[in-house]
Scaffold this motif. Structure first.
Motif, PDB file in Angstrom:
ATOM      1  N   UNK A 131       0.831  -1.209   0.000  1.00  0.00           N
ATOM      2  CA  UNK A 131       0.000   0.000   0.000  1.00  0.00           C
ATOM      3  C   UNK A 131       0.865   1.258   0.000  1.00  0.00           C
ATOM      4  N   UNK A 132       0.587   2.162  -0.970  1.00  0.00           N
ATOM      5  CA  UNK A 132       1.269   3.453  -1.029  1.00  0.00           C
ATOM      6  C   UNK A 132       0.265   4.510  -1.462  1.00  0.00           C
ATOM      7  N   UNK A 133       0.025   5.483  -0.594  1.00  0.00           N
ATOM      8  CA  UNK A 133      -0.901   6.558  -0.969  1.00  0.00           C
ATOM      9  C   UNK A 133      -0.263   7.442  -2.033  1.00  0.00           C
ATOM     10  N   UNK A 134      -1.019   7.759  -3.083  1.00  0.00           N
ATOM     11  CA  UNK A 134      -0.516   8.652  -4.124  1.00  0.00           C
ATOM     12  C   UNK A 134      -1.265   9.981  -4.163  1.00  0.00           C
ATOM     13  N   UNK A 135      -2.499   9.995  -3.625  1.00  0.00           N
ATOM     14  CA  UNK A 135      -3.262  11.256  -3.614  1.00  0.00           C
ATOM     15  C   UNK A 135      -4.401  11.150  -2.598  1.00  0.00           C
ATOM     16  N   UNK A 136      -4.705  12.291  -1.988  1.00  0.00           N
ATOM     17  CA  UNK A 136      -5.872  12.395  -1.113  1.00  0.00           C
ATOM     18  C   UNK A 136      -6.466  13.775  -1.321  1.00  0.00           C
ATOM     19  N   UNK A 137      -7.773  13.843  -1.543  1.00  0.00           N
ATOM     20  CA  UNK A 137      -8.389  15.135  -1.797  1.00  0.00           C
ATOM     21  C   UNK A 137      -9.844  15.160  -1.352  1.00  0.00           C
ATOM     22  N   UNK A 138     -10.304  16.361  -1.036  1.00  0.00           N
ATOM     23  CA  UNK A 138     -11.714  16.585  -0.756  1.00  0.00           C
ATOM     24  C   UNK A 138     -12.368  17.000  -2.055  1.00  0.00           C
ATOM     25  N   UNK A 139     -13.580  16.527  -2.303  1.00  0.00           N
ATOM     26  CA  UNK A 139     -14.294  16.899  -3.506  1.00  0.00           C
ATOM     27  C   UNK A 139     -15.792  16.895  -3.232  1.00  0.00           C
ATOM     28  N   UNK A 140     -16.564  17.214  -4.243  1.00  0.00           N
ATOM     29  CA  UNK A 140     -18.014  17.221  -4.140  1.00  0.00           C
ATOM     30  C   UNK A 140     -18.579  16.283  -5.188  1.00  0.00           C
ATOM     31  N   UNK A 141     -19.517  15.423  -4.785  1.00  0.00           N
ATOM     32  CA  UNK A 141     -20.187  14.514  -5.716  1.00  0.00           C
ATOM     33  C   UNK A 141     -21.675  14.837  -5.679  1.00  0.00           C
ATOM     34  N   UNK A 142     -22.160  15.432  -6.742  1.00  0.00           N
ATOM     35  CA  UNK A 142     -23.565  15.862  -6.792  1.00  0.00           C
ATOM     36  C   UNK A 142     -23.951  16.717  -5.592  1.00  0.00           C
ATOM     37  N   UNK A 143     -23.043  17.615  -5.211  1.00  0.00           N
ATOM     38  CA  UNK A 143     -23.304  18.516  -4.099  1.00  0.00           C
ATOM     39  C   UNK A 143     -23.080  17.905  -2.734  1.00  0.00           C
TER      40      UNK A 143
END
Length: 203
Positions: A131-143
């Motif tokens: 396991x190696x994290x490559x990205x982590x982000x907050x986003x919005x899915x249909x609001x």
């Protein structure tokens, strides 16, 4: 001596009253185990533009297994639904990978993001080889508030990339894990984006 012990135990049971009745009574409530609703496994048909390609035929699933957690999700028609899915979820396979879609219970004393970072990701690190994290982000899915964790792993000498998306809900969170061979990751990204963005809670 035994009679004294038994008497003390009997008095303790009487003192506990309702708590004891709830715990040991044959009338005590049993937890309800969620069941798969057959209707959740019967998709309707749809289509969507994926990236710059021609429209892709979709299977649209309306999951109604768990009250307060009804949702809809669309996946390419070519993806194969795996048998015996868990209540509230689906498993799919396709030529270069797999997908799991379901629900995640987040404790009332935590937030979705705190639970991801303090509980779920540490569990992934312990159980997924390489396991190696490559990205982590907050986003919005249909609001809806959502978080996305992208990581690589290694299985039988083959490297994979997974996109794990957590979508906030009133009760449980939606959890989508889309995995492909690392060599196909960029090619699969538009499809994965379309699947994630098709998720929505239903009433």
């Amino acid at each position: 001596m035994n009679k004294v012990v038994i008497s003390i135990f009997a008095l303790a049971i009487i003192a506990l009253g309702g708590l004891t009745a709830y715990t040991f009574s044959p009338l005590s409530k049993k937890s309800i185990v969620p069941q798969v609703n057959p209707a959740s496994l019967t998709p309707t048909q749809g289509s969507a533009q994926v990236g710059s390609s021609t429209p892709v035929a979709l299977n649209v699933y309306h999951n109604r297994d768990m009250a307060e957690n009804y949702y809809t999700i669309s996946v390419p028609k070519a993806w194969q639904l795996q048998p015996n899915p868990p209540a509230g979820g689906y498993g799919f396979t396709f030529q270069s990978g797999s997908a799991s879609i379901g629900l995640m219970d987040v404790p009332d004393n935590s937030t979705l993001e705190l639970y991801i970072l303090s509980q779920d990701e540490p569990s992934l690190k312990k159980t997924i080889p390489g396991y190696t994290r490559t990205q982590y982000q907050k986003l919005s899915v249909n609001g809806l508030e959502a978080y996305q964790l992208t990581y690589t792993s290694t299985e039988n000498g083959t490297q994979h990339q997974s996109v794990r998306t957590y979508i906030a809900g009133a009760d449980h969170a939606g959890l989508l894990t889309l995995t492909s061979d690392a060599s196909m990751a960029s090619q699969m990204q538009p499809t994965f984006n379309a699947v994630v963005n098709s998720f929505n809670w239903e009433k």
